[in-house]
Motif scaffolding. Sequence first.
Motif, PDB file in Angstrom:
ATOM      1  N   ARG A  13     119.841   1.032 -30.342  1.00  0.00           N
ATOM      2  CA  ARG A  13     119.296   0.737 -31.575  1.00  0.00           C
ATOM      3  C   ARG A  13     120.566   1.262 -32.442  1.00  0.00           C
ATOM      4  N   LYS A  38     124.144  -8.526 -36.722  1.00  0.00           N
ATOM      5  CA  LYS A  38     123.107  -9.607 -36.202  1.00  0.00           C
ATOM      6  C   LYS A  38     124.449 -10.646 -35.697  1.00  0.00           C
ATOM      7  N   PRO A  43     119.651  -7.693 -32.890  1.00  0.00           N
ATOM      8  CA  PRO A  43     118.703  -8.240 -33.559  1.00  0.00           C
ATOM      9  C   PRO A  43     118.115  -7.317 -34.521  1.00  0.00           C
ATOM     10  N   ASP A  44     117.490  -7.702 -35.511  1.00  0.00           N
ATOM     11  CA  ASP A  44     116.880  -6.909 -36.584  1.00  0.00           C
ATOM     12  C   ASP A  44     115.846  -5.842 -36.191  1.00  0.00           C
ATOM     13  N   ASP A  45     115.156  -6.168 -34.971  1.00  0.00           N
ATOM     14  CA  ASP A  45     114.374  -5.221 -34.677  1.00  0.00           C
ATOM     15  C   ASP A  45     114.950  -3.911 -33.821  1.00  0.00           C
ATOM     16  N   ARG A  46     116.224  -3.892 -33.694  1.00  0.00           N
ATOM     17  CA  ARG A  46     116.992  -2.819 -33.293  1.00  0.00           C
ATOM     18  C   ARG A  46     117.625  -2.195 -34.293  1.00  0.00           C
ATOM     19  N   ASP A  48     117.163   0.104 -37.904  1.00  0.00           N
ATOM     20  CA  ASP A  48     116.345   0.831 -38.718  1.00  0.00           C
ATOM     21  C   ASP A  48     117.394   1.166 -40.028  1.00  0.00           C
ATOM     22  N   TYR A  71     119.336   6.502 -31.178  1.00  0.00           N
ATOM     23  CA  TYR A  71     120.308   5.605 -31.826  1.00  0.00           C
ATOM     24  C   TYR A  71     121.687   5.626 -31.073  1.00  0.00           C
TER      25      TYR A  71
END
Length: 152
Positions: A13, A38, A43-46, A48, A71
């Motif tokens: 992440r 990206k 991906p966006d879900d990894r 914050d 992270y």
Amino acid sequence: MLYEGDFRSPPGRFALVAARFNAVVVDQLTAGALDALKRHGVPDDRVDVVKVPGSFEIPVVAQRLGKSGKYAAVICLGCIIRGDTDHYDHVAGAATSGIARAGLDAGVPVVFGVLTTDTLEQAVHRAGAKAGNKGFEAAVTAVEMVNLMALL
């Protein structure tokens, strides 16, 4: 033996710590960083995104995120524009040394993506207008560093 990071899709992440002060610039840095991640397979879900009031507040949050173990890297984004007083020097120095210390204390890449400029025009150019997007560059640095750290 030579060790060097590369730009393949990194594991883990990522956190972006972005200052709200000078948002017209920092929002462009954030967009650039998200685009770079990206494009490098994150991906966006990894990812914050954590907003802080200003660049002075970035280091303590970066350190907390880095030490959390959640992270692979923390990307710090802000914009400090010189004014008529020496406030600029204090904030820029504190942000710079604090971000470096956060990375050393956390043991994960904490990447410096804070613009320090003389004018708003210079900042806008570095946030994507004429001089590339330094947020994009900070995220690419994070990708390379995560891949390098995996080798060490």
